[in-house]
Design a protein around this motif. Structure first.
Motif, PDB file in Angstrom:
ATOM      1  N   GLY A  58       0.816  -1.199   0.000  1.00  0.00           N
ATOM      2  CA  GLY A  58       0.000   0.000   0.000  1.00  0.00           C
ATOM      3  C   GLY A  58       0.850   1.249   0.000  1.00  0.00           C
ATOM      4  N   VAL A  64       2.177   1.987  -3.491  1.00  0.00           N
ATOM      5  CA  VAL A  64       1.199   2.574  -4.399  1.00  0.00           C
ATOM      6  C   VAL A  64       0.905   4.015  -4.015  1.00  0.00           C
ATOM      7  N   THR A 112      -5.891   8.627  -1.141  1.00  0.00           N
ATOM      8  CA  THR A 112      -6.774   7.498  -0.833  1.00  0.00           C
ATOM      9  C   THR A 112      -8.214   7.836  -1.195  1.00  0.00           C
ATOM     10  N   PRO A 138      -8.602   5.456  -9.797  1.00  0.00           N
ATOM     11  CA  PRO A 138      -8.219   4.060  -9.561  1.00  0.00           C
ATOM     12  C   PRO A 138      -7.076   3.911  -8.576  1.00  0.00           C
ATOM     13  N   HIS A 139      -6.059   4.770  -8.683  1.00  0.00           N
ATOM     14  CA  HIS A 139      -4.907   4.638  -7.790  1.00  0.00           C
ATOM     15  C   HIS A 139      -5.309   4.896  -6.348  1.00  0.00           C
ATOM     16  N   ARG A 156      -7.513   1.948  -4.908  1.00  0.00           N
ATOM     17  CA  ARG A 156      -6.726   0.753  -4.635  1.00  0.00           C
ATOM     18  C   ARG A 156      -5.819   0.951  -3.426  1.00  0.00           C
ATOM     19  N   HIS A 208      -7.889   0.967  -0.176  1.00  0.00           N
ATOM     20  CA  HIS A 208      -8.333  -0.362   0.228  1.00  0.00           C
ATOM     21  C   HIS A 208      -7.200  -1.166   0.837  1.00  0.00           C
ATOM     22  N   ARG A 209      -6.025  -1.095   0.230  1.00  0.00           N
ATOM     23  CA  ARG A 209      -4.888  -1.848   0.760  1.00  0.00           C
ATOM     24  C   ARG A 209      -4.491  -1.350   2.150  1.00  0.00           C
ATOM     25  N   ARG A 265     -14.033   0.717   1.538  1.00  0.00           N
ATOM     26  CA  ARG A 265     -12.905   0.894   0.636  1.00  0.00           C
ATOM     27  C   ARG A 265     -12.896  -0.171  -0.454  1.00  0.00           C
ATOM     28  N   GLU A 285     -12.897   0.437  -4.434  1.00  0.00           N
ATOM     29  CA  GLU A 285     -11.874  -0.143  -5.291  1.00  0.00           C
ATOM     30  C   GLU A 285     -12.494  -0.993  -6.394  1.00  0.00           C
ATOM     31  N   TRP A 304     -12.153  -0.393 -10.366  1.00  0.00           N
ATOM     32  CA  TRP A 304     -11.620  -1.469 -11.208  1.00  0.00           C
ATOM     33  C   TRP A 304     -12.543  -1.741 -12.382  1.00  0.00           C
ATOM     34  N   ARG A 307     -15.978  -7.177  -6.487  1.00  0.00           N
ATOM     35  CA  ARG A 307     -15.745  -7.048  -7.920  1.00  0.00           C
ATOM     36  C   ARG A 307     -15.630  -8.432  -8.526  1.00  0.00           C
TER      37      ARG A 307
END
Length: 429
Positions: free
Chosen positions: A9, A12, A21, A26-27, A30, A33-34, A82, A86, A90, A247
Motif C-alpha cells: 500500500g 502505491v 486514498t 483508480p490509484h 486501490r 483499500h490496501r 474501501r 476499489e 476497477w 468485484r
C-alpha cells in the motif's frame, strides 16, 4: 501478511501523489483499500494476542469480548467501504482492458493468417475472416464504451452478485463464435462473383450442415436464462444464500462463491471450451459453411450442460440449528442455562459462501426470545473463532424472561434458521 500489505500500500501511495486514498481515481481507491486491509489485519492480530485492550474492560471477559467485537466491526466496515470503492474503480477501467484484448486477438488472427498464407497465397476466405473479426471487435468495443461503468464488454456476463457468471460466459462465447462464422459467410458471399459459388455459400447456412452448432447454441443460451431464474427463485425462497462480491474475478468461472473449485462449473467451461475450439478449427478448414459439430461432441456438451444445471439445483440449502447447549469453560460446574450465560448454537450453514469477511460476519444476529443479540467477533491468529459455519457462541441477555425461549439465527444475508426452544433458568434459583 499485514506488514506485506502495508508495504504494498505504501508503494502505491507513493506512486500516486504521495498518499491519495480518494475513491474518485483508480490509484486512490486501490491504495485506500490496501491500507484499510493492512490496518484491520494488524488490529485483529493485536487483539488475538491480547494486546490493545483498555484497562476499563480488561478485567471482564464479556466486556473485553464485546469491546473487541465492536472495534473490529467498525474497522471491517471501513475495509468494506474501501473495497466497494476499489471494485467500482476497477470496473470503470476494465472496459479499456477488454477492448485491448479484443483488438489484440484481431492482430493475432492477422499474424496467423499471414503466416499460413506463405506458400498457399492470400485468399478471399482469409479476407472475409479478417473483416469479420474487425466488425466483431468494433461491435465489442462500442459495447465496452457504452457499458464502461459496468465492466465494458464483460457487463453482460457479470451476474447480479457482481461475479462472473459461468453460464452467461459460455453462452456469450458461443454467440460470438456463431456471429463471427455468419459474418465470414456474409463476407465471402459479398465477394463471390459466380452464381454457383453464391449458391454454395447460401447452402452452407442450411440447418442440415450446422445442426450440431445450432443445437449447442440453443441449449447454452437456454441454460443461461434458466440458471438465472433458478438462482433468483431459490434466493427469494431462502433456499440459497448469495453474498455480493466487491468485484468480479476470472476465477469466478471455475469456483463457487467461497472461492472453492466447483466441479459443475469446471467441467462445463472445459468441455464447452474444447467443443468451441473444435468448431473454430472446422470453420478455418471450411469457411464456406457453418462449422459442422459432430453429434457425438454435441451430445457431450449437452451432458455437460445438464450436469451444470443439476449442480445449480443441488448447491446451497437453508441454514439449520441442530442443538443449543450451555457453553462451559474449564473448571465450570454443570448447570442449566441462565441469563448472562454463553450458549453454543450448533448447526450448519450459518456463514454463507463468500461471507467469511469480518464485515459480513459482524452482521449475524441471534434472536433469543424477543431480544436480538449480535454475534460477537472473537479474533484468533489468521481469522476468527466465532462465528463459524457450524458453531455460534452468544450470551443470553438479561432482558430474556426465564422459561421456554425460542432461539433463531439470522445470517448475514438475512436468511432465518428454524426456531429452537431452550429452557432459561432465573439466576436467583
Amino acid at each position: 501478511m499485514a506488514v506485506q500489505e502495508a508495504g504494498q500500500g505504501g508503494a502505491v501511495l507513493g506512486a500516486h501523489g504521495g498518499g491519495c486514498t480518494c475513491g474518485d481515481c483508480p490509484h486512490g481507491a486501490r491504495a485506500g483499500h490496501r491500507r484499510a486491509v493492512a490496518e484491520f489485519l494488524l488490529k485483529r492480530d493485536e487483539f488475538a494476542a491480547g494486546q490493545g485492550l483498555p484497562a476499563a474492560v480488561a478485567h471482564s471477559v464479556s466486556a473485553s469480548r464485546q469491546w473487541v467485537s465492536e472495534e473490529l466491526t467498525q474497522s471491517a466496515e471501513h475495509v468494506a467501504e474501501r473495497g466497494r470503492a476499489e471494485g467500482a474503480a476497477w470496473l470503470a477501467r476494465l472496459w479499456w482492458r477488454t477492448a485491448c484484448v479484443v483488438w489484440g486477438l484481431v492482430v493475432a488472427l492477422l499474424l496467423v493468417q499471414a503466416l499460413t498464407a506463405i506458400g498457399a497465397g492470400w485468399t478471399a476466405a482469409r479476407t472475409a475472416g479478417l473483416l469479420a473479426a474487425v466488425v466483431t471487435a468494433g461491435a465489442l468495443t462500442a459495447a465496452s464504451w457504452f457499458h464502461r461503468a459496468r465492466g465494458g464488454a464483460l457487463a453482460p456476463v457479470i451476474g447480479e452478485d457482481n461475479r462472473l457468471s459461468t453460464s452467461r460466459a459460455v453462452a456469450g462465447a458461443w454467440v460470438l463464435f456463431v456471429a463471427y462464422a455468419v459474418l465470414v459467410l456474409v463476407g465471402r458471399l459479398a465477394a463471390a462473383s459466380g452464381h454457383a459459388e453464391r449458391d454454395a455459400l447460401i447452402s452452407g447456412l442450411e440447418l442440415a450442415r450446422g445442426a450440431g452448432v445450432v443445437t449447442v447454441l440453443a441449449v447454452v443460451c437456454a441454460i443461461a436464462v434458466l440458471v438465472r431464474r433458478v438462482v433468483g427463485v431459490r434466493v427469494l425462497g431462502q433456499r440459497l444464500q448469495k453474498v455480493r462480491a466487491h468485484r468480479p474475478r476470472a476465477a469466478d468461472l471455475l469456483t463457487d462463491d467461497a472461492g472453492r473449485g466447483a466441479f459443475a462449473d469446471i467441467q462445463y467451461v472445459v468441455i464447452g471450451g474444447v467443443a468451441l475450439l473444435f468448431a473454430a478449427v472446422r470453420l478455418g478448414r471450411r469457411p464456406d459453411q457453418l462449422p459442422e459439430l459432430p453429434w457425438g461432441l454435441a451430445v457431450v456438451v449437452l451432458v455437460s450442460a445438464a450436469t451444470y444445471v443439476a449442480g445449480k439445483y443441488a448447491e446451497g440449502g437453508r441454514p439449520v440449528i441442530l442443538s443449543v447447549v450451555r457453553a462451559r469453560e474449564a473448571g465450570d460446574l454443570d448447570a442449566p442455562i441462565r441469563t448472562g450465560d454463553d450458549i453454543e448454537i450448533r448447526g450448519a450453514g450459518f456463514v454463507p459462501p463468500g461471507a467469511q469477511g469480518a464485515d459480513r460476519l459482524s452482521r449475524m444476529v441471534v434472536r433469543v426470545g424477543a431480544v436480538h443479540v449480535h454475534v460477537p467477533l472473537v479474533p484468533v491468529a489468521g481469522g476468527f473463532s466465532n462465528p463459524t459455519d457450524a458453531v455460534l457462541t452468544v450470551p443470553v441477555p438479561a432482558d430474556v424472561e426465564p422459561g421456554r425461549v425460542e432461539v433463531q439465527v439470522v445470517t448475514a444475508v438475512g436468511v432465518e434458521t428454524n426456531r429452537y426452544v431452550i429452557d432459561v433458568t432465573d439466576v436467583t434459583e
